[in-house]
Scaffold this motif. Structure first.
Motif, PDB file in Angstrom:
ATOM      1  N   GLY A  41       0.861  -1.186   0.000  1.00  0.00           N
ATOM      2  CA  GLY A  41       0.000   0.000   0.000  1.00  0.00           C
ATOM      3  C   GLY A  41       0.885   1.219   0.000  1.00  0.00           C
ATOM      4  O   GLY A  41       1.392   1.653  -1.022  1.00  0.00           O
ATOM      5  N   CYS A  42       1.145   1.727   1.180  1.00  0.00           N
ATOM      6  CA  CYS A  42       1.978   2.926   1.320  1.00  0.00           C
ATOM      7  C   CYS A  42       3.463   2.608   1.203  1.00  0.00           C
ATOM      8  O   CYS A  42       4.250   3.456   0.817  1.00  0.00           O
ATOM      9  CB  CYS A  42       1.700   3.572   2.676  1.00  0.00           C
ATOM     10  N   GLU A  43       3.837   1.394   1.546  1.00  0.00           N
ATOM     11  CA  GLU A  43       5.219   0.917   1.575  1.00  0.00           C
ATOM     12  C   GLU A  43       6.122   1.731   2.506  1.00  0.00           C
ATOM     13  O   GLU A  43       7.336   1.778   2.322  1.00  0.00           O
ATOM     14  CB  GLU A  43       5.798   0.824   0.160  1.00  0.00           C
ATOM     15  N   ASN A  44       5.504   2.346   3.531  1.00  0.00           N
ATOM     16  CA  ASN A  44       6.294   3.021   4.561  1.00  0.00           C
ATOM     17  C   ASN A  44       5.758   2.757   5.966  1.00  0.00           C
ATOM     18  O   ASN A  44       6.090   3.461   6.905  1.00  0.00           O
ATOM     19  CB  ASN A  44       6.405   4.522   4.285  1.00  0.00           C
ATOM     20  N   GLY A  45       4.903   1.744   6.117  1.00  0.00           N
ATOM     21  CA  GLY A  45       4.438   1.336   7.434  1.00  0.00           C
ATOM     22  C   GLY A  45       3.220   2.058   7.961  1.00  0.00           C
ATOM     23  O   GLY A  45       2.854   1.863   9.117  1.00  0.00           O
ATOM     24  N   ASP A  46       2.560   2.864   7.144  1.00  0.00           N
ATOM     25  CA  ASP A  46       1.416   3.626   7.638  1.00  0.00           C
ATOM     26  C   ASP A  46       0.070   2.932   7.478  1.00  0.00           C
ATOM     27  O   ASP A  46      -0.791   3.049   8.341  1.00  0.00           O
ATOM     28  CB  ASP A  46       1.337   4.991   6.943  1.00  0.00           C
ATOM     29  N   CYS A  47      -0.146   2.204   6.380  1.00  0.00           N
ATOM     30  CA  CYS A  47      -1.510   1.752   6.069  1.00  0.00           C
ATOM     31  C   CYS A  47      -1.872   0.378   6.625  1.00  0.00           C
ATOM     32  O   CYS A  47      -3.043   0.099   6.844  1.00  0.00           O
ATOM     33  CB  CYS A  47      -1.752   1.793   4.571  1.00  0.00           C
ATOM     34  N   GLY A  48      -0.918  -0.506   6.822  1.00  0.00           N
ATOM     35  CA  GLY A  48      -1.204  -1.821   7.379  1.00  0.00           C
ATOM     36  C   GLY A  48      -1.678  -2.866   6.392  1.00  0.00           C
ATOM     37  O   GLY A  48      -1.980  -3.993   6.784  1.00  0.00           O
ATOM     38  N   ALA A  49      -1.764  -2.550   5.103  1.00  0.00           N
ATOM     39  CA  ALA A  49      -2.221  -3.531   4.117  1.00  0.00           C
ATOM     40  C   ALA A  49      -1.278  -4.723   4.009  1.00  0.00           C
ATOM     41  O   ALA A  49      -1.670  -5.795   3.574  1.00  0.00           O
ATOM     42  CB  ALA A  49      -2.375  -2.870   2.752  1.00  0.00           C
TER      43      ALA A  49
END
Length: 166
Positions: A41-49
Motif C-alpha cells: 500500500g503505502c510501503e512506509n508502514g502507515d496503512c497496514g495492508a
C-alpha cells in the motif's frame, strides 16, 4: 548487490530463499513465495495492508527486512486458512474493495490472541494501525466482535453495528 541464502519459517513450513540484505519481507513473500495476500500500500508502514504475524505479533512487512525474519515464525493471511476472523469478516461484509482486508484480519487475529480484555476501546486501538479507504470501520469492528463470540461467547453472534466512537 550480494545475495544470501536464508531459511524463513512461513505458515508452518521452512522455505530456503536467496535474498538481498535490502529485500523487504513483503517483497520476498509476494515475489519469491507467491504469497500475495499481504498487499503493498503505502510501503512506509502507515496503512497496514501488508500486515503479517511474526512470532504471534502483527508486523508491517513493508518495513521489515526479510533477513530480520530469519529464525522467526511468520504467518501470512494464507496461513490463517478459514479462521474465525476470516469467516466473520465475510459474514459481516467487513470489506469493500478488499485490498486492506488481509491486513485487518491479521491484526484482528493477533488482537484476539493477545488482548486480555476486548472492548470497544481495545478494538479501536488495535484498528488504528490499519487504514481502509473504502468502507467504515463499523463492519470491521462487528466482524471482530463476531469472531470473539465464536471463540468465547462474549458478544452476540451477529453483525450488530454500533459506532466505535466513545
Amino acid at each position: 548487490m550480494a545475495k544470501h541464502e536464508v531459511t524463513l519459517h512461513i505458515n508452518g513450513e521452512d522455505r530456503t530463499l536467496v535474498i538481498r540484505h535490502a529485500d523487504t519481507l513483503l517483497d520476498v513473500l509476494r515475489l519469491q513465495c507467491g504469497l500475495t495476500g499481504a498487499k503493498p500500500g503505502c510501503e512506509n508502514g502507515d496503512c497496514g495492508a501488508c500486515t503479517v504475524i511474526v512470532d504471534d505479533l502483527p508486523y508491517k512487512s513493508c518495513i521489515m527486512l526479510a533477513i530480520e525474519a530469519t529464525g522467526h515464525a511468520i504467518t501470512t493471511i494464507e496461513g490463517l486458512e478459514n479462521s474465525p476472523v476470516q469467516r466473520a469478516f465475510a459474514r459481516c461484509y467487513a470489506f469493500q474493495c478488499g485490498y486492506c482486508t488481509p491486513g485487518f484480519i491479521m491484526n484482528a487475529h493477533a488482537m484476539l490472541e493477545h488482548a486480555t480484555s476486548i472492548d470497544k476501546p481495545t478494538i479501536q486501538e488495535w484498528l488504528e494501525s490499519n487504514i481502509c479507504r473504502c468502507t467504515s470501520y463499523e463492519e470491521i469492528a462487528s466482524a471482530i466482535r463476531m469472531a470473539l463470540s465464536t471463540m468465547n461467547a462474549t458478544f452476540p453472534d451477529d453483525c450488530e453495528r454500533d459506532s466505535l466512537s466513545t
